[in-house]
Design a protein around this motif. Structure first.
Motif, PDB file in Angstrom:
ATOM      1  N   SER A  42       0.815  -1.217   0.000  1.00  0.00           N
ATOM      2  CA  SER A  42       0.000   0.000   0.000  1.00  0.00           C
ATOM      3  C   SER A  42       0.849   1.267   0.000  1.00  0.00           C
ATOM      4  O   SER A  42       0.385   2.320  -0.439  1.00  0.00           O
ATOM      5  N   GLY A  43       2.081   1.192   0.496  1.00  0.00           N
ATOM      6  CA  GLY A  43       2.923   2.368   0.625  1.00  0.00           C
ATOM      7  C   GLY A  43       3.646   2.752  -0.654  1.00  0.00           C
ATOM      8  O   GLY A  43       3.277   2.336  -1.762  1.00  0.00           O
ATOM      9  N   PHE A  44       4.719   3.550  -0.486  1.00  0.00           N
ATOM     10  CA  PHE A  44       5.451   4.063  -1.644  1.00  0.00           C
ATOM     11  C   PHE A  44       6.471   3.051  -2.152  1.00  0.00           C
ATOM     12  O   PHE A  44       6.468   2.685  -3.318  1.00  0.00           O
ATOM     13  N   LEU A  96       6.011   4.470   3.766  1.00  0.00           N
ATOM     14  CA  LEU A  96       4.562   4.447   3.634  1.00  0.00           C
ATOM     15  C   LEU A  96       4.027   5.587   2.779  1.00  0.00           C
ATOM     16  O   LEU A  96       3.637   5.403   1.636  1.00  0.00           O
ATOM     17  N   GLY A  97       3.991   6.786   3.332  1.00  0.00           N
ATOM     18  CA  GLY A  97       3.436   7.937   2.643  1.00  0.00           C
ATOM     19  C   GLY A  97       3.392   9.091   3.625  1.00  0.00           C
ATOM     20  O   GLY A  97       3.764   8.929   4.789  1.00  0.00           O
ATOM     21  N   PRO A  98       2.934  10.258   3.217  1.00  0.00           N
ATOM     22  CA  PRO A  98       2.873  11.386   4.144  1.00  0.00           C
ATOM     23  C   PRO A  98       2.057  11.034   5.377  1.00  0.00           C
ATOM     24  O   PRO A  98       1.035  10.347   5.279  1.00  0.00           O
ATOM     25  N   LYS A  99       2.494  11.504   6.534  1.00  0.00           N
ATOM     26  CA  LYS A  99       1.805  11.147   7.772  1.00  0.00           C
ATOM     27  C   LYS A  99       0.466  11.850   7.896  1.00  0.00           C
ATOM     28  O   LYS A  99      -0.524  11.255   8.309  1.00  0.00           O
ATOM     29  N   ASP A 100       0.405  13.120   7.558  1.00  0.00           N
ATOM     30  CA  ASP A 100      -0.831  13.899   7.679  1.00  0.00           C
ATOM     31  C   ASP A 100      -1.278  14.509   6.357  1.00  0.00           C
ATOM     32  O   ASP A 100      -2.472  14.618   6.097  1.00  0.00           O
ATOM     33  N   ALA A 101      -0.337  14.898   5.529  1.00  0.00           N
ATOM     34  CA  ALA A 101      -0.679  15.544   4.258  1.00  0.00           C
ATOM     35  C   ALA A 101      -1.290  14.546   3.277  1.00  0.00           C
ATOM     36  O   ALA A 101      -1.153  13.334   3.426  1.00  0.00           O
ATOM     37  N   THR A 102      -1.972  15.078   2.264  1.00  0.00           N
ATOM     38  CA  THR A 102      -2.556  14.210   1.247  1.00  0.00           C
ATOM     39  C   THR A 102      -1.500  13.787   0.227  1.00  0.00           C
ATOM     40  O   THR A 102      -0.484  14.450   0.046  1.00  0.00           O
ATOM     41  N   MET A 126       1.181   3.846  -3.409  1.00  0.00           N
ATOM     42  CA  MET A 126       1.420   5.283  -3.236  1.00  0.00           C
ATOM     43  C   MET A 126       2.377   5.820  -4.300  1.00  0.00           C
ATOM     44  O   MET A 126       2.252   6.973  -4.724  1.00  0.00           O
ATOM     45  N   ALA A 127       3.323   5.028  -4.733  1.00  0.00           N
ATOM     46  CA  ALA A 127       4.237   5.466  -5.792  1.00  0.00           C
ATOM     47  C   ALA A 127       3.470   5.684  -7.091  1.00  0.00           C
ATOM     48  O   ALA A 127       3.731   6.651  -7.827  1.00  0.00           O
ATOM     49  N   HIS A 128       2.525   4.815  -7.363  1.00  0.00           N
ATOM     50  CA  HIS A 128       1.723   4.942  -8.582  1.00  0.00           C
ATOM     51  C   HIS A 128       0.877   6.209  -8.533  1.00  0.00           C
ATOM     52  O   HIS A 128       0.790   6.949  -9.514  1.00  0.00           O
ATOM     53  N   VAL A 129       0.258   6.488  -7.378  1.00  0.00           N
ATOM     54  CA  VAL A 129      -0.581   7.677  -7.233  1.00  0.00           C
ATOM     55  C   VAL A 129       0.272   8.947  -7.276  1.00  0.00           C
ATOM     56  O   VAL A 129      -0.037   9.895  -8.008  1.00  0.00           O
ATOM     57  N   TYR A 187      -2.505   8.811   3.185  1.00  0.00           N
ATOM     58  CA  TYR A 187      -2.105   7.411   3.150  1.00  0.00           C
ATOM     59  C   TYR A 187      -2.990   6.581   4.070  1.00  0.00           C
ATOM     60  O   TYR A 187      -3.416   5.469   3.710  1.00  0.00           O
ATOM     61  N   GLU A 188      -3.296   7.108   5.246  1.00  0.00           N
ATOM     62  CA  GLU A 188      -4.106   6.362   6.212  1.00  0.00           C
ATOM     63  C   GLU A 188      -5.499   6.091   5.656  1.00  0.00           C
ATOM     64  O   GLU A 188      -6.046   4.989   5.838  1.00  0.00           O
ATOM     65  N   GLU A 189      -6.089   7.052   4.971  1.00  0.00           N
ATOM     66  CA  GLU A 189      -7.410   6.840   4.355  1.00  0.00           C
ATOM     67  C   GLU A 189      -7.349   5.723   3.317  1.00  0.00           C
ATOM     68  O   GLU A 189      -8.250   4.875   3.244  1.00  0.00           O
TER      69      GLU A 189
END
Length: 298
Positions: A174-176, A246-252, A214-217, A273-275
């Motif tokens: 799911s992550g980067f 993973l991805g940004p902790k809070d940012a989109t 996340m890398a794809h997005v 990322y959490e969403e």
């Protein structure tokens, strides 16, 4: 085709000479081997010994490895993946998180020292690789410097009756990106290249990198999210160490402006990322299918 040789190899001692090869590997395969990296072989070998001992602990102790975010702690064998179990550590850059992980598993002082050194080294490595991927696309390499990393140590209890079956189902991460220190002796990992699963044989001393959703997005569809699985090829215990950026902790999660234009319209909505991780869990879409649920309507 010699499948093992098909997986791209990136020589980490040859930058900027490897940028073009890195970009092509990230776009066409979504995975590559890293050789001549900066993590000492002795540290990798010592960490693998510790991982084996931690995974051999009584289940009562392993259960102390509780979740920080859903799925970040101990995974017991399940109906879906009966051969697989894992221990995890969320936020490897946090000395407190590393301390808590060691305390949960009653690690000795020498084990703690090695785990701390490995966590620091692999965290620096994953940030370096993430930066180099961005730079290979002509972008600033600092974009991921504050993103959390998750650490998972995996054990596959391969037994004779399961030879030929799947140890872990087909999935994307799911992550980067993910760095995998594979088992030096026991194979089984297979990656999807254009619908064909290609075996990835062990290469001692190297690290395997694969890209996730996340890398794809983030790349507006340019970087390839890798579908992969683990097959039971022989009746042996297989142990690996995975580190996830993973991805940004809070940012989109959004593509840089340079990757969006009239020829490359925005493919995905904005989300954290959490969403997205919660969406994958709730829908049980684990092999990249959840990306279709966050596409723009255009």
């Amino acid at each position: 085709m010699e499948k093992t040789q098909s997986i791209p190899t990136i020589d980490f001692s040859d930058f900027p000479g490897q940028y073009e090869k890195l970009r092509k590997a990230s776009e066409e395969w979504g995975c590559f081997r890293v050789v001549n990296h900066k993590i000492p072989l002795e540290l990798m070998q010592e960490m693998k010994k510790i991982v084996r001992s931690l995974l051999d602990l009584p289940i009562e102790i392993k259960k102390n490895n509780t979740d920080v975010i859903a799925g970040s702690g101990y995974w017991a064998p399940s109906t879906k993946n009966p051969l697989y179990e894992a221990l995890g550590l969320y936020d490897m850059a946090s000395s407190q998180a590393v301390h808590d992980f060691c305390s949960q598993l009653e690690a000795s002082p020498s084990q703690r020292d090695t785990i701390e050194k490995y966590a620091q080294a692999i965290n620096e490595m994953i940030m370096d690789i993430g930066g180099k991927i961005a730079e290979s696309m002509g972008l600033n390499g600092d974009y991921c410097k504050d993103w959390p990393c998750q650490f998972r140590i995996n054990k596959y209890n391969f037994t004779p009756e399961f030879i030929g079956t799947t140890g872990v189902q087909i999935h994307t991460d799911s992550g980067f990106l993910t760095i995998l220190q594979d088992d030096e002796n026991v194979g089984g990992l297979e990656v999807d290249k254009s619908g064909e699963f290609v075996p990835v044989d062990p290469l001692p001393g190297s690290l395997l990198v694969n890209l996730g959703d996340m890398a794809h997005v983030w790349s507006n569809g340019r970087l390839h999210t890798l579908r992969h699985r683990v097959q039971c090829k022989e009746a042996k215990i297989r142990v690996s160490i995975a580190t996830f950026l993973l991805g940004p902790k809070d940012a989109t999660v959004e593509p840089p402006p340079e990757l969006v234009d009239s020829d490359h319209p925005r493919l995905y909505k904005s989300f954290t990322y959490e969403e997205y991780r919660e969406l994958r869990i709730s829908t049980k879409l684990q092999a990249g299918e959840a990306l279709a649920l966050v596409r723009t309507s255009a």
